[in-house]
Motif scaffolding. Structure first.
Motif, PDB file in Angstrom:
ATOM      1  N   VAL A  97     -69.879  37.150  25.236  1.00  0.00           N
ATOM      2  CA  VAL A  97     -68.592  36.507  24.963  1.00  0.00           C
ATOM      3  C   VAL A  97     -68.850  35.390  23.964  1.00  0.00           C
ATOM      4  N   GLY A  98     -68.285  35.516  22.790  1.00  0.00           N
ATOM      5  CA  GLY A  98     -68.492  34.500  21.770  1.00  0.00           C
ATOM      6  C   GLY A  98     -69.940  34.431  21.337  1.00  0.00           C
ATOM      7  N   GLU A  99     -70.400  33.230  21.050  1.00  0.00           N
ATOM      8  CA  GLU A  99     -71.772  33.036  20.593  1.00  0.00           C
ATOM      9  C   GLU A  99     -72.713  32.628  21.715  1.00  0.00           C
ATOM     10  N   SER A 100     -72.232  32.645  22.943  1.00  0.00           N
ATOM     11  CA  SER A 100     -73.039  32.210  24.078  1.00  0.00           C
ATOM     12  C   SER A 100     -73.878  33.359  24.614  1.00  0.00           C
ATOM     13  N   PHE A 101     -75.175  33.097  24.798  1.00  0.00           N
ATOM     14  CA  PHE A 101     -76.048  34.103  25.391  1.00  0.00           C
ATOM     15  C   PHE A 101     -75.911  34.151  26.906  1.00  0.00           C
ATOM     16  N   SER A 102     -75.341  33.104  27.491  1.00  0.00           N
ATOM     17  CA  SER A 102     -75.251  33.038  28.949  1.00  0.00           C
ATOM     18  C   SER A 102     -73.908  33.507  29.490  1.00  0.00           C
ATOM     19  N   LYS A 103     -72.988  33.863  28.637  1.00  0.00           N
ATOM     20  CA  LYS A 103     -71.684  34.344  29.098  1.00  0.00           C
ATOM     21  C   LYS A 103     -71.484  35.773  28.621  1.00  0.00           C
ATOM     22  N   GLY A 104     -70.893  36.580  29.463  1.00  0.00           N
ATOM     23  CA  GLY A 104     -70.650  37.958  29.091  1.00  0.00           C
ATOM     24  C   GLY A 104     -69.548  38.567  29.915  1.00  0.00           C
ATOM     25  N   GLN A 105     -69.168  39.756  29.539  1.00  0.00           N
ATOM     26  CA  GLN A 105     -68.175  40.501  30.308  1.00  0.00           C
ATOM     27  C   GLN A 105     -68.557  41.969  30.267  1.00  0.00           C
ATOM     28  N   SER A 147     -69.103  36.894  33.507  1.00  0.00           N
ATOM     29  CA  SER A 147     -69.945  35.800  33.978  1.00  0.00           C
ATOM     30  C   SER A 147     -69.068  34.561  34.096  1.00  0.00           C
ATOM     31  N   THR A 148     -69.395  33.719  35.047  1.00  0.00           N
ATOM     32  CA  THR A 148     -68.635  32.495  35.255  1.00  0.00           C
ATOM     33  C   THR A 148     -69.579  31.318  35.351  1.00  0.00           C
ATOM     34  N   GLU A 149     -69.076  30.173  34.988  1.00  0.00           N
ATOM     35  CA  GLU A 149     -69.868  28.961  35.129  1.00  0.00           C
ATOM     36  C   GLU A 149     -69.585  28.360  36.490  1.00  0.00           C
ATOM     37  N   LYS A 150     -70.625  27.960  37.147  1.00  0.00           N
ATOM     38  CA  LYS A 150     -70.454  27.329  38.452  1.00  0.00           C
ATOM     39  C   LYS A 150     -70.279  25.830  38.240  1.00  0.00           C
ATOM     40  N   THR A 151     -69.150  25.307  38.682  1.00  0.00           N
ATOM     41  CA  THR A 151     -68.896  23.886  38.521  1.00  0.00           C
ATOM     42  C   THR A 151     -68.684  23.262  39.885  1.00  0.00           C
ATOM     43  N   LEU A 152     -69.480  22.278  40.196  1.00  0.00           N
ATOM     44  CA  LEU A 152     -69.377  21.539  41.454  1.00  0.00           C
ATOM     45  C   LEU A 152     -69.371  22.447  42.675  1.00  0.00           C
ATOM     46  N   ALA A 199     -68.110  25.287  43.116  1.00  0.00           N
ATOM     47  CA  ALA A 199     -66.987  26.226  43.210  1.00  0.00           C
ATOM     48  C   ALA A 199     -67.385  27.541  42.561  1.00  0.00           C
ATOM     49  N   LYS A 200     -67.064  28.649  43.214  1.00  0.00           N
ATOM     50  CA  LYS A 200     -67.388  29.964  42.672  1.00  0.00           C
ATOM     51  C   LYS A 200     -66.098  30.666  42.282  1.00  0.00           C
ATOM     52  N   GLU A 201     -65.998  30.992  41.001  1.00  0.00           N
ATOM     53  CA  GLU A 201     -64.847  31.741  40.531  1.00  0.00           C
ATOM     54  C   GLU A 201     -65.044  33.217  40.870  1.00  0.00           C
ATOM     55  N   ASP A 202     -63.956  33.942  40.933  1.00  0.00           N
ATOM     56  CA  ASP A 202     -64.043  35.378  41.180  1.00  0.00           C
ATOM     57  C   ASP A 202     -64.513  36.052  39.900  1.00  0.00           C
ATOM     58  N   ASP A 203     -65.718  36.606  39.926  1.00  0.00           N
ATOM     59  CA  ASP A 203     -66.264  37.261  38.745  1.00  0.00           C
ATOM     60  C   ASP A 203     -66.079  38.775  38.775  1.00  0.00           C
ATOM     61  N   GLY A 204     -65.572  39.307  39.868  1.00  0.00           N
ATOM     62  CA  GLY A 204     -65.342  40.735  39.982  1.00  0.00           C
ATOM     63  C   GLY A 204     -66.446  41.489  40.694  1.00  0.00           C
ATOM     64  N   LEU A 205     -67.615  40.888  40.854  1.00  0.00           N
ATOM     65  CA  LEU A 205     -68.728  41.601  41.479  1.00  0.00           C
ATOM     66  C   LEU A 205     -68.508  41.850  42.962  1.00  0.00           C
ATOM     67  N   ASP A 206     -67.807  40.956  43.644  1.00  0.00           N
ATOM     68  CA  ASP A 206     -67.503  41.202  45.061  1.00  0.00           C
ATOM     69  C   ASP A 206     -66.665  42.471  45.216  1.00  0.00           C
TER      70      ASP A 206
END
Length: 59
Positions: free
Chosen positions: A43-51, A9-14, A16-23
Motif C-alpha cells: 500500500v503506497g510506498e510503505s514496506f510495512s503496509k499491505g493488502q 495490514s493495520t497499525e497497532k496503536t495503544l 487497540a487492534k483493528e479488524d484486519d480480516g484475518l479473523d
C-alpha cells in the motif's frame, strides 16, 4: 461456492487492534473452507503496509 475476503495490514496503536480480516479468514478455514487463491500488494510506498484478497472455497 466461493467467497472473496479482503485483508489488510493495520497499525497497532495503544494496544487497540483493528479488524484486519484475518479473523474472518481463520473462522472460515476452521469451518472446512480452503484457500483457492491469494493476491497481495503493498500500500503506497510503505514496506510495512499491505493488502490482499483471499479467495476461499467450500466443495
Amino acid at each position: 461456492m466461493e467467497k472473496v475476503i479482503w485483508v489488510r495490514s493495520t497499525e497497532k496503536t495503544l494496544g487497540a487492534k483493528e479488524d484486519d480480516g484475518l479473523d474472518t479468514v481463520n473462522r472460515y478455514l476452521e469451518e472446512g473452507w480452503s484457500v483457492k487463491h491469494i493476491s497481495a500488494c503493498a500500500v503506497g510506498e510503505s514496506f510495512s503496509k499491505g493488502q490482499a484478497y483471499i479467495v476461499i472455497e467450500k466443495k
